[in-house]
Design a protein around this motif. Structure first.
Motif, PDB file in Angstrom:
ATOM      1  N   GLU A 143      57.516   2.760  18.892  1.00  0.00           N
ATOM      2  CA  GLU A 143      56.736   3.749  18.141  1.00  0.00           C
ATOM      3  C   GLU A 143      55.656   3.067  17.303  1.00  0.00           C
ATOM      4  OE1 GLU A 143      59.792   5.833  16.026  1.00  0.00           O
ATOM      5  OE2 GLU A 143      60.277   7.111  17.743  1.00  0.00           O
TER       6      GLU A 143
ATOM      7  N   ALA B 205      52.920   1.947  19.682  1.00  0.00           N
ATOM      8  CA  ALA B 205      52.138   3.105  20.119  1.00  0.00           C
ATOM      9  C   ALA B 205      51.179   3.554  19.026  1.00  0.00           C
ATOM     10  CB  ALA B 205      53.064   4.254  20.506  1.00  0.00           C
ATOM     11  N   GLY B 206      51.649   3.554  17.798  1.00  0.00           N
ATOM     12  CA  GLY B 206      50.785   3.935  16.671  1.00  0.00           C
ATOM     13  C   GLY B 206      49.616   2.986  16.525  1.00  0.00           C
ATOM     14  N   LYS B 207      49.866   1.702  16.688  1.00  0.00           N
ATOM     15  CA  LYS B 207      48.785   0.713  16.590  1.00  0.00           C
ATOM     16  C   LYS B 207      47.754   0.915  17.697  1.00  0.00           C
ATOM     17  CE  LYS B 207      49.801  -1.712  13.025  1.00  0.00           C
ATOM     18  NZ  LYS B 207      48.917  -1.760  11.875  1.00  0.00           N
ATOM     19  N   LEU B 208      48.224   1.241  18.884  1.00  0.00           N
ATOM     20  CA  LEU B 208      47.309   1.441  20.005  1.00  0.00           C
ATOM     21  C   LEU B 208      46.477   2.703  19.841  1.00  0.00           C
ATOM     22  CD1 LEU B 208      49.631   0.392  22.948  1.00  0.00           C
ATOM     23  CD2 LEU B 208      47.659  -0.865  22.069  1.00  0.00           C
ATOM     24  N   LEU B 209      47.005   3.689  19.135  1.00  0.00           N
ATOM     25  CA  LEU B 209      46.311   4.958  18.993  1.00  0.00           C
ATOM     26  C   LEU B 209      45.443   5.055  17.746  1.00  0.00           C
ATOM     27  CD1 LEU B 209      49.124   7.385  20.159  1.00  0.00           C
ATOM     28  CD2 LEU B 209      47.105   6.662  21.429  1.00  0.00           C
ATOM     29  N   GLU B 210      45.642   4.149  16.789  1.00  0.00           N
ATOM     30  CA  GLU B 210      44.841   4.250  15.568  1.00  0.00           C
ATOM     31  C   GLU B 210      43.389   3.860  15.850  1.00  0.00           C
ATOM     32  OE1 GLU B 210      45.623   0.041  13.206  1.00  0.00           O
ATOM     33  OE2 GLU B 210      46.965   1.709  12.833  1.00  0.00           O
ATOM     34  N   PRO B 211      42.462   4.493  15.148  1.00  0.00           N
ATOM     35  CA  PRO B 211      41.049   4.202  15.403  1.00  0.00           C
ATOM     36  C   PRO B 211      40.704   2.751  15.057  1.00  0.00           C
ATOM     37  CG  PRO B 211      41.309   5.675  13.519  1.00  0.00           C
ATOM     38  CD  PRO B 211      42.662   5.465  14.105  1.00  0.00           C
TER      39      PRO B 211
ATOM     40  N   TRP C  78      50.516  -5.514  29.998  1.00  0.00           N
ATOM     41  CA  TRP C  78      51.558  -4.519  30.216  1.00  0.00           C
ATOM     42  C   TRP C  78      52.844  -5.182  30.706  1.00  0.00           C
ATOM     43  CZ3 TRP C  78      53.197  -0.317  28.471  1.00  0.00           C
ATOM     44  CH2 TRP C  78      54.122   0.457  29.161  1.00  0.00           C
TER      45      TRP C  78
END
Length: 83
Positions: free
Chosen positions: A24, A27-33, A10
Motif C-alpha cells: 500500500e 502504491a501510494g508513492k507511485l500514485l502521488e504527484p 517489476w
C-alpha cells in the motif's frame, strides 16, 4: 524508462516479500504527484554531494591521507547518537 527497465523493475518488486502495508505504501508513492522542482533540487543536491566527496577522495590520495572507512563512519554516527 524503457520497457525493459520497467520490466526489470517489476520483476525486482515481485521478488520482494512485501506485506500488505508495504504494498500500500509503494502504491501510494507511485500514485502521488511528482514535484519536478523538488526532484530537480534533490538531484542537484546528490550531484553536489557526490562531486564534493569525489574531490575529497582525490585530494586525500594526492596528500597520502587515509580516508575514514564505512565502519569508522558508522561508529562515529553511533557515538553521536545519530544511529
Amino acid at each position: 524508462m524503457t520497457a525493459i527497465q520497467l520490466n526489470n523493475l517489476w520483476s525486482y518488486i515481485q521478488g520482494m516479500s512485501l506485506k500488505k502495508k508495504d504494498r500500500e505504501w509503494l502504491a501510494g508513492k507511485l500514485l502521488e504527484p511528482v514535484d519536478d522542482a523538488k526532484t530537480a533540487q534533490q538531484k542537484a543536491y546528490v550531484k553536489e554531494t557526490l562531486t564534493r566527496a569525489l574531490k575529497e577522495v582525490e585530494e586525500a590520495k594526492r596528500e597520502g591521507r587515509k580516508l575514514q572507512t564505512l565502519d569508522e563512519f558508522e561508529e562515529e554516527l553511533k557515538a553521536e547518537g545519530i544511529l
